[in-house]
Design a protein around this motif. Sequence first.
Motif, short mmCIF file in Angstrom:
data_model
loop_
_atom_site.label_atom_id
_atom_site.label_comp_id
_atom_site.label_asym_id
_atom_site.label_seq_id
_atom_site.Cartn_x
_atom_site.Cartn_y
_atom_site.Cartn_z
N ASP A 150 -5.06 -24.11 22.08
CA ASP A 150 -4.18 -24.94 21.25
C ASP A 150 -3.35 -24.07 20.31
O ASP A 150 -3.76 -22.97 19.92
N GLU B 192 -2.54 -19.58 15.53
CA GLU B 192 -1.86 -20.31 14.46
C GLU B 192 -0.64 -19.53 13.99
O GLU B 192 -0.68 -18.30 13.87
N ARG C 297 1.08 -24.12 10.74
CA ARG C 297 0.75 -24.27 9.32
C ARG C 297 2.05 -24.49 8.55
O ARG C 297 2.90 -23.61 8.44
N TYR D 237 -1.62 -24.06 16.57
CA TYR D 237 -1.64 -24.73 15.27
C TYR D 237 -0.44 -24.24 14.45
O TYR D 237 -0.20 -23.03 14.34
N GLN E 63 -0.29 -28.34 5.52
CA GLN E 63 -0.80 -29.14 6.64
C GLN E 63 -0.80 -28.32 7.93
O GLN E 63 0.08 -27.49 8.15
N ARG E 64 -1.81 -28.55 8.79
CA ARG E 64 -1.88 -27.88 10.09
C ARG E 64 -1.62 -28.91 11.19
O ARG E 64 -2.35 -29.89 11.30
N LEU E 65 -0.58 -28.67 11.96
CA LEU E 65 -0.26 -29.54 13.08
C LEU E 65 -0.81 -28.90 14.36
O LEU E 65 -0.59 -27.72 14.61
N ARG E 66 -1.53 -29.68 15.15
CA ARG E 66 -2.15 -29.18 16.38
C ARG E 66 -1.32 -29.58 17.59
O ARG E 66 -1.02 -30.75 17.79
N ASP F 107 -6.90 -20.08 21.05
CA ASP F 107 -6.17 -20.83 20.04
C ASP F 107 -5.49 -19.84 19.11
O ASP F 107 -6.04 -18.76 18.83
N GLY G 37 -1.46 -23.16 23.41
CA GLY G 37 -1.94 -21.83 23.03
C GLY G 37 -1.97 -20.90 24.21
O GLY G 37 -1.20 -21.03 25.17
N SER H 121 -1.80 -29.51 21.36
CA SER H 121 -2.82 -29.31 22.38
C SER H 121 -2.24 -28.64 23.63
O SER H 121 -1.19 -29.04 24.13
#
Length: 315
Positions: A199, A130, A203, A201, A180-183, A128, A188, A185
Amino acid sequence: MQYKDYYKILGVKRDASEDEIKKAYRKLARKYHPDVSKEKNAEEKFKEVNEANEVLGDKEKRAAYDNLGSYQPGQDFRPPPGWEQRFSQGGHADFGNMDFGDLFSQMFGGGHGPRRGGGHGFAQAGQDFEVALEITLEEAYEGAEKTLQLEVPEPSPQGFMVRVPRTIKVRIPKGASEGQRLRLSGKGGAGQHGGGAGDLYLRISFLPHPLFKPGLKPGEGQDLTMDVPLAPWEAALGASVDIPTLAGKVRLKVKPGSRSGQKMRLAGKGLPKAGEGHGDLYAVFQIVTPETLSEKERALFEELQQVSEFKPRNF
């Protein structure tokens, strides 16, 4: 041959569950990944963590490792009698000149680094990660589609982590908020040995806006504030002024005797909320005076100065 305490490397107890081992590995892999880590000896630590996980994450290898017994890290040792015959797949290891990690590589086939498919590798989920994504307030208000150009760390066929360019399209929903953190899926890093991808993420942060400022206090994330300049006579006598909002212009009624710094709330004129509705827009009055005056304007101000009984200071 020198002993390596794989449990200590991962920071888990010898009776740790598979989930505990996996969780510890993923945490340390993120910490020491050479592409992102600022730790000293990150690359060496990353390889050490991968080697420990390659053994403890596989039931057969872990059983063989536990059967070796427990020693001090770095202590010279030889596997106990009969160990090779019990766990070997047919090969014969020369224990004298072998690295500890290579022992498992030879005994079970395949290396102890990342591999793709086949062999005795265990399914391992991808990493994962970010990234920061800056959006405008208009994009948060309307929603938007963004195309991101990223370099994603993935294992090469030779087992080395390399950066792979990737284009990712993402939909920013209405009501996205600061922090906000958008995932996303499966967007990654690639998985290993049949494991699923990690995944991605995103920010969210807002780009500066020339007019509006988002709320910074808890619960005010969808509220906006803006400065509304007023001429002295508009503040004193009252006025109707047009002001912009993210939804278009609205008419604002300024009451007589308005003060600088005074706020007026425009309900529902802020950013959309995640569920339904909108935040509020707060208009903050700022009384401004002309930088230059005509002769007639100066004369009128001087006349006002003579006849006014208003005292702006009480000290």
